[in-house]
Design an enzyme around this catalytic site. Structure first.
Site, short mmCIF file in Angstrom:
data_model
loop_
_atom_site.label_atom_id
_atom_site.label_comp_id
_atom_site.label_asym_id
_atom_site.label_seq_id
_atom_site.Cartn_x
_atom_site.Cartn_y
_atom_site.Cartn_z
N GLY A 368 0.80 -1.21 0.00
CA GLY A 368 0.00 0.00 0.00
C GLY A 368 0.84 1.27 0.00
O GLY A 368 0.35 2.33 -0.35
N ASP A 483 -1.46 -3.80 12.87
CA ASP A 483 -1.79 -4.36 11.56
C ASP A 483 -1.26 -5.78 11.42
O ASP A 483 -0.60 -6.12 10.45
CB ASP A 483 -1.23 -3.47 10.44
CG ASP A 483 -1.92 -3.71 9.10
OD1 ASP A 483 -3.03 -4.27 9.11
OD2 ASP A 483 -1.36 -3.35 8.05
#
Length: 673
Positions: A368, A483
């Protein structure tokens, strides 16, 4: 002593003036015409629309005129006629016009090359600053974009350094706004240690605006730099710098008239004239030798300083030019860390050579926050380079966070950061290379998943649990990863797990239990309900994510959910339903069905309870995984009612803030930034 550049009007013997001026110009041409030293450049966009071709054309025409202007003036605040382009350049107050023109020339070239489609940009060199915009900024003090740099040498006594810096900086702030050039330097010496400071404002500012600008930078220096032996803060409108080595040119003292006035020729005749001529010649020789000696020492000192650390300021703070909501600059500090593990600052040339100029053949994956490349250093060491995308709004913040967090940590189940690179606008993180990429590349691949027998999967689960326990309880910091997922668990050549990607990690204080955040980051499907829905973060948030990861490893299935209740339920709900009906073995991957104990499903469900108070700590999880007894496992578990409400069918990261994924994945699936 505060200095301001000025011209001399004192008379002197004409022959000596001419000769000494010639010598000074020779010295100045050698010392002042140095190659401009690049600091950084940033592209700014204040419009979502495409830049009109006319603006680009007018900008190029305007920038092409600036070098010629810089050859006659060290400052210009201008706009193109009917072109809508506003520009400004400012050279440091001590540099020559030749150096100024050379610096502005390079700055104009660099800003056009780096920001070809941007309506606003700024570039900083040691010797000059250049900026442009489609919005007028004349007379307005702007400090929201900052470049902070500080000396990387060890600090001296903080108290002593503070006093020396304060006395110099305060004097300049009171003085510079009211000078013609809005530039000044100050120097002192304490216990044999020289100190130098400089302050400057763009000359389109009023005295009051310049004063406010410098005062704001002084306040900022209190928070970042007091106690350091050298630092600087640069903004579009003003700058401050403090060093313990000379970094600016000292102007020659104004020549003075000789005492006694001029001789009228009476009473002395030719003998006196001969003596005066001899005296003048002798004085010229002495002064010449002195000037050349000063020039030699100055050059030697500069060369020695740069090679031995006298001018070792390193860029550690970059402004976020990509349009994020952060107005303040973002700092990157690499302090002392456990076991004195070295983190190297690589040059861009080294990284380019190692990765074959970021060739597609070296590309390992796409996250990302940008692509990741395999590389090999000259000594044969293999590396993985995460190249943060220029379009990622959180890229710089992730870079700062990852460096600051991971250099403080060392554990066999955490990925090792070897170094970083901040050069020419690139933000690169250099890691140890792990040959087996990431867990999701094996776990969710029909063929590769067969390589993950029960022994390997158990080792991955237990190693990941130990890594999280270290982050939460055993390291000198309390780190919340935020995460945890399969793509952020990397595998070495022995299939040992290493937790990666600390770009979104959060540091807690020693006694801190939880925190609230307005910016939720992470990946839907792995987020704890209290975090995804309310922004409450704690170590139990990671425990929840670990529970989801356990279910994926046990089942070999990715946690896919839906916002639509009519669609298939998430892996978590499927696991709970099968376990509560006594059919937990149906969840287990057929490749490990004979060996995986059903109690591991129980542990995973315990980690994913809606109420964080009912989830175990990671140390308790490690203990349960290592035990064969079910005595400490609670018999009653609550159904995870909220699980289907915030999982995402495509495993995308939160739309409020993208996150970086593990950098060696086959199926990168994070949201955009």
């Amino acid at each position: 002593m505060i200095r301001e550049i000025h011209s001399s009007q004192s008379p002197f013997l004409s022959s000596a003036i001419i000769f000494l001026t010639t010598i000074h110009l020779l010295v100045s041409s050698t010392t002042s015409q140095q190659q401009p030293t690049f600091n950084t450049a940033g592209c700014q966009d204040n419009s979502n629309s495409t830049t009109p071709p006319a603006y680009t054309s007018n900008l190029a025409a305007l920038l092409n005129t600036l070098p010629r202007k810089a050859s006659t003036a060290t400052f210009s605040n201008d706009s193109a006629a009917d072109g809508g382009v506003f520009s400004l350049y400012l050279c440091r107050g001590d540099v020559s016009l030749t150096t100024c023109a050379a610096c502005v020339t390079q700055a104009a070239q660099v800003v056009q090359r780096r920001c070809p489609a941007h309506r606003a940009a700024i570039v900083w060199y040691d010797q000059c600053m250049l900026r442009y915009s489609n919005v007028s900024f004349a007379g307005r003090a702007e400090v929201q974009y900052r470049l902070l740099m500080w000396n990387t040498q060890n600090n001296t006594s903080p108290g002593e350094t503070d006093n020396g810096a304060l006395s110099l900086i305060y004097g300049l702030i009171d003085y510079v706004p009211y000078t013609g050039l809005m530039y000044g330097t100050n120097e002192s010496e304490s216990r044999g240690q020289p100190r130098y400071a400089m302050a400057q404002c763009t000359r389109d500012l009023s005295s009051g605006a310049c004063l406010s600008c410098l005062e704001e930078l002084n306040d900022a220096s209190d928070r970042c730099c007091r106690g350091r032996i050298g630092w600087r803060i640069l903004t579009p409108s003003c700058s401050l710098r403090y060093e313990q080595s000379l970094f600016y040119e000292i102007p020659p003292p104004p020549p003075q008239s000789p005492p006694g006035g001029e001789d009228d020729g009476a009473g002395g005749g030719g003998g006196n004239n001969t003596g005066k001529i001899a005296g003048i010649v002798g004085a010229i020789v002495v002064v010449t030798v002195a000037v050349m000696g000063i020039w030699y020492c100055s050059c030697f000192r500069r060369k020695k300083g740069r090679s031995a650390g006298g001018e070792t300021s390193q860029e550690i703070l970059l402004p976020d030019y990509d349009g994020s909501n952060h107005n303040a600059a973002i700092g990157i500090e690499v302090p002392g860390h456990e076991n004195d593990r070295e983190v190297h600052c690589y040059s861009l040339a080294t990284v380019l050579a190692a990765t074959n100029n970021f060739s597609n053949g070296n590309k390992l994956g796409q996250g990302g926050f940008g692509p990741v490349y395999k590389g090999k250093l000259q000594d044969g060491q293999e590396i993985a380079v995460k190249r943060l995308s220029l379009t990622s709004k959180q890229g710089l913040e992730e870079f700062r966070n990852e460096v600051m967090v991971i250099v403080k940590l060392q554990h066999r189940n955490l990925v090792r950061l070897l170094g970083y690179c901040l050069e020419r606008g690139e933000k690169l993180l250099v890691y140890e290379y792990l040959a087996n990429t990431s867990l999701d590349a094996f776990l969710f691949d029909p063929k590769k998943s067969k390589e993950l027998d029960w022994e390997k999967r158990a080792n991955i689960v237990e190693g990941t649990a130990r890594g999280l326990m270290y982050l939460h309880e055993d390291s000198r910091l309390k780190i919340i990863h935020r995460d945890m997922k399969a793509s952020n668990v990397l595998l070495d050549d022995q299939m040992n797990p290493k937790i990666s990607d600390f770009g979104t990690a959060r540091i807690f204080g020693g006694n801190q239990i939880e925190a609230n955040t307005e910016r939720v980051v992470g990946t839907y499907g792995y987020m704890a309900p209290e975090y995804a829905l309310e922004g409450v973060i704690s170590t139990k948030s990671d425990v929840y994510s670990f529970g989801i990861l356990m279910l994926e490893i046990i089942s070999g299935k990715k946690n896919r959910g839906s916002f639509d209740p009519s669609q298939a339920s998430s892996l978590l709900l499927q696991a709970w339903e099968l376990w509560s009906e006594g059919r937990g073995e149906e969840l287990i991957d057929s490749n490990i069905a004979k060996n995986c104990p059903a109690r591991w499903i129980h542990i995973a469900l315990l980690c994913t309870q809606d109420d964080p108070a009912e989830r175990p700590t990671m140390s308790a999880v490690v203990r349960m995984l290592g035990s064969k007894s079910d005595d400490e496992l609670p018999r009653q578990l609550k159904r995870p009612f909220t699980a289907g409400g915030f999982t995402h069918v495509s495993d995308l990261s939160s739309s409020t803030s993208g996150t970086g994924t593990g950098f060696l994945t086959s199926d990168q699936s994070t949201g955009t930034s």
